[in-house]
Design a protein around this motif. Structure first.
Motif, short mmCIF file in Angstrom:
data_model
loop_
_atom_site.label_atom_id
_atom_site.label_comp_id
_atom_site.label_asym_id
_atom_site.label_seq_id
_atom_site.Cartn_x
_atom_site.Cartn_y
_atom_site.Cartn_z
N SER A 125 1.31 -1.30 -0.40
CA SER A 125 0.10 0.23 -0.52
C SER A 125 1.42 1.32 0.07
O SER A 125 1.98 1.47 0.78
CB SER A 125 -0.92 -0.12 1.79
N ARG A 126 0.54 2.14 -0.75
CA ARG A 126 1.13 3.84 -0.80
C ARG A 126 0.61 4.82 0.03
O ARG A 126 -0.25 4.69 -0.17
CB ARG A 126 0.91 4.62 -2.35
N MET A 127 1.36 5.41 1.14
CA MET A 127 1.25 5.84 2.15
C MET A 127 2.28 6.67 2.16
O MET A 127 3.02 7.27 2.07
CB MET A 127 0.87 4.71 3.28
N LEU A 128 1.81 7.81 2.54
CA LEU A 128 2.62 9.57 2.76
C LEU A 128 1.72 9.82 3.84
O LEU A 128 1.48 10.29 4.14
CB LEU A 128 1.76 10.70 1.73
N ILE A 129 3.54 9.81 5.10
CA ILE A 129 2.73 9.50 6.32
C ILE A 129 3.14 11.38 6.56
O ILE A 129 3.85 11.92 5.82
CB ILE A 129 3.80 9.18 6.81
N ALA A 130 2.41 12.60 7.16
CA ALA A 130 2.61 13.39 7.54
C ALA A 130 1.58 14.04 9.24
O ALA A 130 0.83 13.66 9.05
CB ALA A 130 2.05 14.48 6.50
N CYS A 131 2.76 14.77 9.98
CA CYS A 131 2.21 15.19 11.10
C CYS A 131 2.45 16.73 10.88
O CYS A 131 1.90 16.89 9.54
CB CYS A 131 3.53 14.96 12.03
N ASP A 132 2.64 17.74 12.03
CA ASP A 132 1.98 19.21 11.59
C ASP A 132 3.81 19.57 10.67
O ASP A 132 3.41 20.64 9.80
CB ASP A 132 2.10 19.84 13.28
N ASP A 133 4.84 19.32 11.49
CA ASP A 133 5.76 19.65 10.34
C ASP A 133 7.18 18.83 10.63
O ASP A 133 7.86 18.97 9.21
CB ASP A 133 6.89 20.46 11.59
N GLY A 134 6.53 17.46 9.66
CA GLY A 134 6.95 16.31 8.63
C GLY A 134 8.89 16.10 9.17
O GLY A 134 9.15 15.45 8.92
N THR A 135 8.42 16.12 10.47
CA THR A 135 9.59 15.73 11.29
C THR A 135 9.24 15.08 12.28
O THR A 135 9.81 13.04 12.08
CB THR A 135 10.36 17.27 12.20
N PHE A 136 9.89 14.41 13.78
CA PHE A 136 10.11 13.97 13.80
C PHE A 136 9.13 12.72 14.58
O PHE A 136 9.27 11.42 14.52
CB PHE A 136 10.56 14.36 15.74
N ARG A 137 7.86 13.17 14.61
CA ARG A 137 6.84 12.19 14.38
C ARG A 137 6.26 11.47 13.57
O ARG A 137 6.22 10.05 13.49
CB ARG A 137 5.48 13.13 14.38
N SER A 138 6.68 12.03 12.05
CA SER A 138 6.73 11.83 10.93
C SER A 138 7.52 10.42 10.48
O SER A 138 7.29 9.09 10.03
CB SER A 138 6.49 12.30 9.82
N GLU A 139 8.63 10.69 10.73
CA GLU A 139 10.07 9.13 10.63
C GLU A 139 9.43 8.99 11.58
O GLU A 139 9.83 7.45 10.97
CB GLU A 139 11.43 10.88 11.61
N LYS A 140 9.58 8.73 13.28
CA LYS A 140 8.93 7.85 13.79
C LYS A 140 7.35 5.83 13.59
O LYS A 140 7.99 5.56 13.22
CB LYS A 140 8.23 8.23 15.25
N ALA A 141 6.91 7.34 13.20
CA ALA A 141 5.73 6.47 12.02
C ALA A 141 6.82 5.79 11.44
O ALA A 141 5.87 4.53 10.75
CB ALA A 141 4.49 6.86 11.74
N CYS A 142 6.80 6.30 10.12
CA CYS A 142 7.42 5.83 9.43
C CYS A 142 8.32 4.47 8.99
O CYS A 142 7.96 3.51 9.23
CB CYS A 142 7.87 6.97 8.02
N THR A 143 9.22 4.83 9.67
CA THR A 143 9.71 3.93 10.33
C THR A 143 9.24 2.50 11.08
O THR A 143 9.31 1.41 10.73
CB THR A 143 11.20 4.33 11.46
#
Length: 204
Positions: free
Chosen positions: A124-142
């Protein structure tokens, strides 16, 4: 007097000594001494831990192209953040963490389970995004890539804030389309064999 000295104390005759010396020299000439092998003083360090997959990121200008190719934006912000900026109805809102009234952050223990339920296919193709695309997004994607073994998961650089600044919401984006039943020919008799409608009742 008789010579009674033990054999191992007797001095061998000169001829025998010469033969032994020659034999010893010949042996050393044929068999070369082994080279000294230095002892290993330390072992190579073993790798510790598991190497995490590198997080793939895209710019806000690349989002449209990814959406056209079937990617879906996964908004991991909490409901209050979503209410502040708004969001597109096509996005999937799966909260990674939320903050309570006292300022304490609580991680969503069901985050990965919700991802797997919403996206059963690991491709499945996903684009993960939080408010600023840093810590939370990276943690979720990892976590999605390493623990669930998904292969098409990327992070939007700058997050939702940067994306909405680049592509503002429109009224059409906020509409949630729902399918509603349309009135038509009643087919209940084909299913049950008899008309089971009550007076005035309609089946759609």
């Amino acid at each position: 007097a008789l010579d009674v000295a033990p054999r191992f104390l007797r001095t061998p005759p000169p001829s025998t000594m010469s033969a032994c010396a020659a034999s010893s020299l010949a042996f050393r000439a044929v068999v070369a001494p082994r080279a000294a092998v230095p002892r290993r003083t330390s072992r190579a360090p073993r790798a510790t831990g598991v190497t995490c997959a590198a997080v793939q990121k895209i710019s806000v200008g690349e989002v449209k192209d990814h959406l056209d190719r079937g990617f879906i934006v996964v908004d991991i912000r909490d409901p209050e953040e979503c209410a502040e900026t708004g969001y597109r109805s096509a996005w999937k809102n799966i909260v990674l963490a939320a903050m309570d009234d006292d300022g304490a952050i609580h991680m969503n223990p069901n985050f990965l389970a919700q991802i797997k339920k919403e996206f059963p296919n690991t491709m499945s193709r996903m684009l993960i995004a939080c408010d600023d695309g840093t810590f939370r997004s990276e943690k979720a994607c990892t976590a999605i890539v390493d623990k669930l073994q998904y292969t098409q998961c990327k992070v939007i650089e700058g997050g939702i804030d940067a994306y909405l600044a680049h592509t503002p919401l429109t009224q059409a984006d906020k509409i949630k389309w729902r399918t509603t039943p349309e009135e038509g020919q009643d087919l209940s008799a084909l299913i049950y064999g008899v008309d089971i409608r009550q007076p005035g009742e309609k089946f759609y």
